[in-house]
Design an enzyme around this catalytic site. Structure first.
Site, mmCIF file in Angstrom:
data_model
loop_
_atom_site.group_PDB
_atom_site.id
_atom_site.type_symbol
_atom_site.label_atom_id
_atom_site.label_comp_id
_atom_site.label_asym_id
_atom_site.label_seq_id
_atom_site.Cartn_x
_atom_site.Cartn_y
_atom_site.Cartn_z
ATOM 1 N N ASP A 124 0.846 -1.186 0.000
ATOM 2 C CA ASP A 124 0.000 0.000 0.000
ATOM 3 C C ASP A 124 0.890 1.249 0.000
ATOM 4 O OD1 ASP A 124 -2.877 1.059 0.368
ATOM 5 O OD2 ASP A 124 -1.842 1.982 2.058
ATOM 6 N N TYR A 162 -1.786 11.445 1.866
ATOM 7 C CA TYR A 162 -2.609 11.620 0.673
ATOM 8 C C TYR A 162 -2.615 13.079 0.228
ATOM 9 C CZ TYR A 162 -4.365 6.890 1.384
ATOM 10 O OH TYR A 162 -4.455 5.529 1.518
ATOM 11 N N HIS A 164 -6.897 -6.525 -0.894
ATOM 12 C CA HIS A 164 -5.856 -5.516 -0.688
ATOM 13 C C HIS A 164 -4.952 -5.885 0.491
ATOM 14 C CE1 HIS A 164 -4.071 -1.513 -0.653
ATOM 15 N NE2 HIS A 164 -4.245 -1.493 0.655
#
Length: 297
Positions: A108, A214, A278
């Site tokens: 990730d 982010y 994921h």
């Protein structure tokens, strides 16, 4: 939640130039170095199923809490979480162990950092492993697709100032709900695991820092798209041997992100795990651990 003092792993801190990182260590310091980089919203414990096996296979294993996470220092400001700073943390961590080169493994966000490490510091890289994290060129291509753009809604939401933190802090059990429902394997996280994850993200400043990853990435992309970046955004070829492990049931990242990967990473091996999501190293821990041991050996 277990007491770290009762665990089989060694907990230490590395004082780097701009941040202090907490990490867990296993194996002989004279063995080849393997650095395990976790993702969002995790911490070093994401690699609990792999640490001991890799150490037993003859590696010096280091699993840090990335800056901002869990017990690591949490610098203020979105700029503190720019990708260049995150990569530099890994370089300095390798220096901390007096290693010339390291095997870098990332999942990730840890995978995003791993890709960037491969592009920017090939001189310090031995082998590269990425788990369910897109190569930046593939991500830019697929974000033109409505399907991937819809899957990435949360990354767009995280660009808002203060709002994401405010909502999540007022939503009891949001992380536990995610870890109980999103993995493909119902046994990926037990209640003790979930308690540890919730405790880690609840540390003061941790959630804000995790979301700032982010925001920093979003700002850098906007600068490049509007021609304000110093480079044209193209990435050099990664020549290191590379393994990509991909859980195909990822709800946020489509398998299209794997298409054409050998254009940017010629020596790449792709292992698709159709039974995993994921959370691939937790959904299929034995399979992932076996692939890591085989590839890094």
């Amino acid at each position: 939640m277990s007491d770290p003092a009762s665990e089989p792993w060694t907990h230490e801190w590395a004082t780097l130039d701009s941040v202090v990182l907490h990490y867990v260590e296993a194996g002989d310091p004279d063995d080849p170095l393997v650095v395990l980089l976790h993702g969002f919203p995790e911490f070093w414990y994401a690699w609990r199923n792999q640490i001991d096996s890799l150490a037993a296979a003859g590696f010096h294993v280091v699993a840090p809490d990335l800056r901002g996470y869990n017990r690591s220092e949490k610098p203020s400001g979105i700029g503190s979480y720019r990708l260049d700073r995150l990569v530099n943390d890994v370089v300095e961590l390798v220096d901390h162990f007096e290693a010339e080169r390291a095997n870098i493994v990332g999942h990730d966000w840890g995978g995003v950092i791993a890709w960037a490490f491969g592009h920017r510091r090939p001189d310090r890289l031995d082998r590269l492993v990425v788990l369910n994290a897109p190569h930046p060129e593939a991500l830019e291509r697929e974000l033109r697709s409505p399907a991937q753009l819809a899957r990435s809604w949360y990354a767009l939401f995280f660009q808002l100032p203060r709002v994401p933190e405010a909502i999540l802090e007022r939503t009891d059990g949001w992380l536990g709900a995610l870890l109980r429902t999103d993995p493909a394997n119902p046994a990926a996280f037990d209640e003790s695991d979930i308690e540890r994850y919730e405790h880690a993200i609840a540390r003061p400043g941790a959630l804000r820092a995790a979301i700032d990853y982010y925001r920093a990435f979003g700002r850098s992309q906007l600068r490049r798209w509007f021609g304000l970046a110093e480079s044209n955004g193209r990435h050099p070829t990664i020549e290191a041997e590379t393994l990509v492990i991909w859980g195909e049931q990822d709800s946020a990242l489509g398998t299209e992100l794997l298409d054409g990967l050998d254009r940017w990473v010629p020596d790449v091996r792709i292992e698709r795990l159709p039974e995993a999501s994921h959370w691939v190293q937790n959904d299929a821990p034995e399979r992932v651990t076996g692939l890591l041991g085989e590839f890094l050996r």
